[in-house]
Design a protein around this motif. Structure first.
Motif, mmCIF file in Angstrom:
data_model
loop_
_atom_site.group_PDB
_atom_site.id
_atom_site.type_symbol
_atom_site.label_atom_id
_atom_site.label_comp_id
_atom_site.label_asym_id
_atom_site.label_seq_id
_atom_site.Cartn_x
_atom_site.Cartn_y
_atom_site.Cartn_z
ATOM 1 N N PHE A 24 34.087 45.764 30.138
ATOM 2 C CA PHE A 24 34.833 44.912 31.060
ATOM 3 C C PHE A 24 35.065 45.712 32.340
ATOM 4 N N CYS A 25 34.679 45.154 33.474
ATOM 5 C CA CYS A 25 34.907 45.857 34.742
ATOM 6 C C CYS A 25 34.943 44.841 35.874
ATOM 7 N N GLY A 26 34.944 45.321 37.110
ATOM 8 C CA GLY A 26 35.300 44.463 38.234
ATOM 9 C C GLY A 26 34.168 43.616 38.798
ATOM 10 N N SER A 27 34.545 42.463 39.340
ATOM 11 C CA SER A 27 33.605 41.677 40.134
ATOM 12 C C SER A 27 33.666 42.151 41.586
ATOM 13 N N SER A 28 34.481 43.202 41.828
ATOM 14 C CA SER A 28 34.564 43.842 43.150
ATOM 15 C C SER A 28 34.081 45.285 43.014
ATOM 16 N N THR B 150 31.414 46.226 40.238
ATOM 17 C CA THR B 150 31.056 47.276 39.275
ATOM 18 C C THR B 150 30.324 46.665 38.083
ATOM 19 N N MET B 151 30.503 45.343 37.876
ATOM 20 C CA MET B 151 29.738 44.655 36.815
ATOM 21 C C MET B 151 28.237 44.746 37.107
ATOM 22 N N GLY B 152 27.866 44.418 38.324
ATOM 23 C CA GLY B 152 26.457 44.486 38.714
ATOM 24 C C GLY B 152 25.938 45.918 38.642
ATOM 25 N N SER C 10 30.106 27.475 35.572
ATOM 26 C CA SER C 10 30.952 27.220 36.748
ATOM 27 C C SER C 10 31.101 28.438 37.652
ATOM 28 N N ILE C 11 30.913 29.647 37.121
ATOM 29 C CA ILE C 11 31.045 30.805 38.012
ATOM 30 C C ILE C 11 29.731 31.577 38.182
ATOM 31 N N ALA C 12 28.647 31.004 37.690
ATOM 32 C CA ALA C 12 27.343 31.664 37.833
ATOM 33 C C ALA C 12 26.985 31.828 39.311
ATOM 34 N N LEU D 146 29.333 31.786 41.921
ATOM 35 C CA LEU D 146 30.394 32.601 42.525
ATOM 36 C C LEU D 146 30.144 34.088 42.318
ATOM 37 N N GLU D 147 29.826 34.458 41.101
ATOM 38 C CA GLU D 147 29.638 35.876 40.768
ATOM 39 C C GLU D 147 28.163 36.272 40.780
ATOM 40 N N VAL D 148 27.323 35.372 41.286
ATOM 41 C CA VAL D 148 25.879 35.599 41.424
ATOM 42 C C VAL D 148 25.289 36.144 40.114
ATOM 43 N N ASP E 172 32.535 27.744 29.396
ATOM 44 C CA ASP E 172 33.768 28.129 30.108
ATOM 45 C C ASP E 172 34.168 29.570 29.800
ATOM 46 N N MET E 173 35.267 29.994 30.404
ATOM 47 C CA MET E 173 35.754 31.377 30.254
ATOM 48 C C MET E 173 36.097 31.693 28.801
ATOM 49 N N HIS E 174 36.633 30.716 28.092
ATOM 50 C CA HIS E 174 37.028 30.958 26.700
ATOM 51 C C HIS E 174 35.796 31.280 25.850
ATOM 52 N N GLN E 175 34.749 30.500 26.069
ATOM 53 C CA GLN E 175 33.499 30.751 25.324
ATOM 54 C C GLN E 175 32.897 32.097 25.709
ATOM 55 N N ARG E 176 33.046 32.436 26.989
ATOM 56 C CA ARG E 176 32.500 33.718 27.451
ATOM 57 C C ARG E 176 33.130 34.868 26.664
ATOM 58 N N LYS E 177 34.461 34.860 26.593
ATOM 59 C CA LYS E 177 35.142 35.964 25.894
ATOM 60 C C LYS E 177 34.813 35.950 24.405
ATOM 61 N N ALA E 178 34.817 34.754 23.801
ATOM 62 C CA ALA E 178 34.528 34.663 22.364
ATOM 63 C C ALA E 178 33.127 35.184 22.075
ATOM 64 N N GLY F 83 39.395 47.739 37.084
ATOM 65 C CA GLY F 83 39.053 46.370 37.465
ATOM 66 C C GLY F 83 40.315 45.611 37.845
ATOM 67 N N GLY F 84 40.168 44.312 38.016
ATOM 68 C CA GLY F 84 41.286 43.477 38.455
ATOM 69 C C GLY F 84 41.821 42.611 37.327
ATOM 70 N N LEU F 85 42.356 41.465 37.699
ATOM 71 C CA LEU F 85 43.017 40.593 36.725
ATOM 72 C C LEU F 85 42.073 40.154 35.614
ATOM 73 N N GLY F 86 40.816 39.849 35.972
ATOM 74 C CA GLY F 86 39.855 39.399 34.953
ATOM 75 C C GLY F 86 39.600 40.486 33.918
ATOM 76 N N THR F 87 39.468 41.719 34.401
ATOM 77 C CA THR F 87 39.250 42.859 33.505
ATOM 78 C C THR F 87 40.432 43.000 32.540
ATOM 79 N N LEU F 88 41.634 42.902 33.099
ATOM 80 C CA LEU F 88 42.839 43.041 32.275
ATOM 81 C C LEU F 88 42.913 41.928 31.236
ATOM 82 N N GLU F 89 42.606 40.721 31.682
ATOM 83 C CA GLU F 89 42.684 39.575 30.783
ATOM 84 C C GLU F 89 41.740 39.747 29.593
ATOM 85 N N GLU F 90 40.539 40.193 29.900
ATOM 86 C CA GLU F 90 39.531 40.386 28.843
ATOM 87 C C GLU F 90 39.966 41.501 27.892
ATOM 88 N N MET F 91 40.432 42.618 28.449
ATOM 89 C CA MET F 91 40.866 43.741 27.605
ATOM 90 C C MET F 91 42.018 43.324 26.689
#
Ligand code: AMP
Length: 187
Positions: free
Chosen positions: A7-11, A45-47, A67-69, A71-73, A86-92, A106-114
């Motif tokens: 898990f890491c940043g989209s920035s 850092t994901m890329g 939906s974010i393919a 946005l996050e290229v 969706d995001m739920h399926q992604r994490k599962a 990372g940011g909020l997404g990284t924290l959420e996943e962790m």
């Protein structure tokens, strides 16, 4: 253990060390024979970690919601790219595919996943280890807060301790391999 989810940043972060550490971790994964599972983006850092694993000849699986393919290229060069609803399926799905989890700065997404991985472990829903790369003290404040959740009686130390912490990229995979899995119940 064959696949590690990172898990890491989209920035990129504000310092080159963040991209550099993602590249280094990618090389470490391949050196030790692990495949990468991650969020499927080509940015941040994901890329960087995905490119590094691929450049070293390793295997990368990305999992990204439709939906974010854009946005996050979504990364077009992966060995496998799973597009989920969706995001739920992604994490599962990432949790299902991986044998262990590393969180980098990372940011909020990284924290959420962790935290989802840690809380599912706490509930006994999986028995896979987690480690945190606390690069240059990036997560010091969070680790202090987690200690406080024990002091204040809302967490058990055994559950907080399931998150192995390493200050260095070289140390984070050994820390993951040594991370404790607890059977102590949350309640
Ligand atoms: P960030 O750390 O905020 O740059 O986000 C890192 C990754 O976490 C990005 O791929 C985000 O799309 C992803 N993310 C953010 N929120 C969630 C969520 N609720 N479930 C799954 N992934 C998420």
């Amino acid at each position: 253990m064959t696949k590690i989810c990172v898990f890491c940043g989209s920035s990129d972060g504000n310092h080159p060390k963040y991209i550099e550490s993602a590249k280094q971790l990618g090389q470490e994964l391949v050196k030790r024979g692990y495949g990468l599972v991650y969020g499927g983006a080509s940015i941040g850092t994901m890329g960087a970690i995905a490119d590094s694993v691929l450049a070293s000849g390793g295997d990368v699986t990305g999992v990204i919601p439709q939906s974010i393919a854009d946005l996050e290229v979504a990364h077009s060069g992966l060995n496998n790219l799973e597009v989920v609803a969706d995001m739920h399926q992604r994490k599962a799905r990432m949790m299902q595919l991986a044998d262990g989890f590393i969180s980098m700065p990372g940011g909020l997404g990284t924290l959420e996943e962790m935290f989802e991985v840690l809380t599912w472990s706490q509930l006994g829903l999986h028995k896979k280890p987690s480690a945190l790369l606390n690069l240059d003290g990036y997560y010091d404040g969070l680790l202090e807060f987690l200690r406080n959740t024990c002091v204040q009686g809302f967490s058990k130390q055994a559950h907080i301790d399931t998150l192995a912490v390493s200050p260095t990229v070289a140390g984070v995979l050994p820390a993951l391999m040594a991370a404790p899995i607890t059977t102590i119940s949350k309640v």
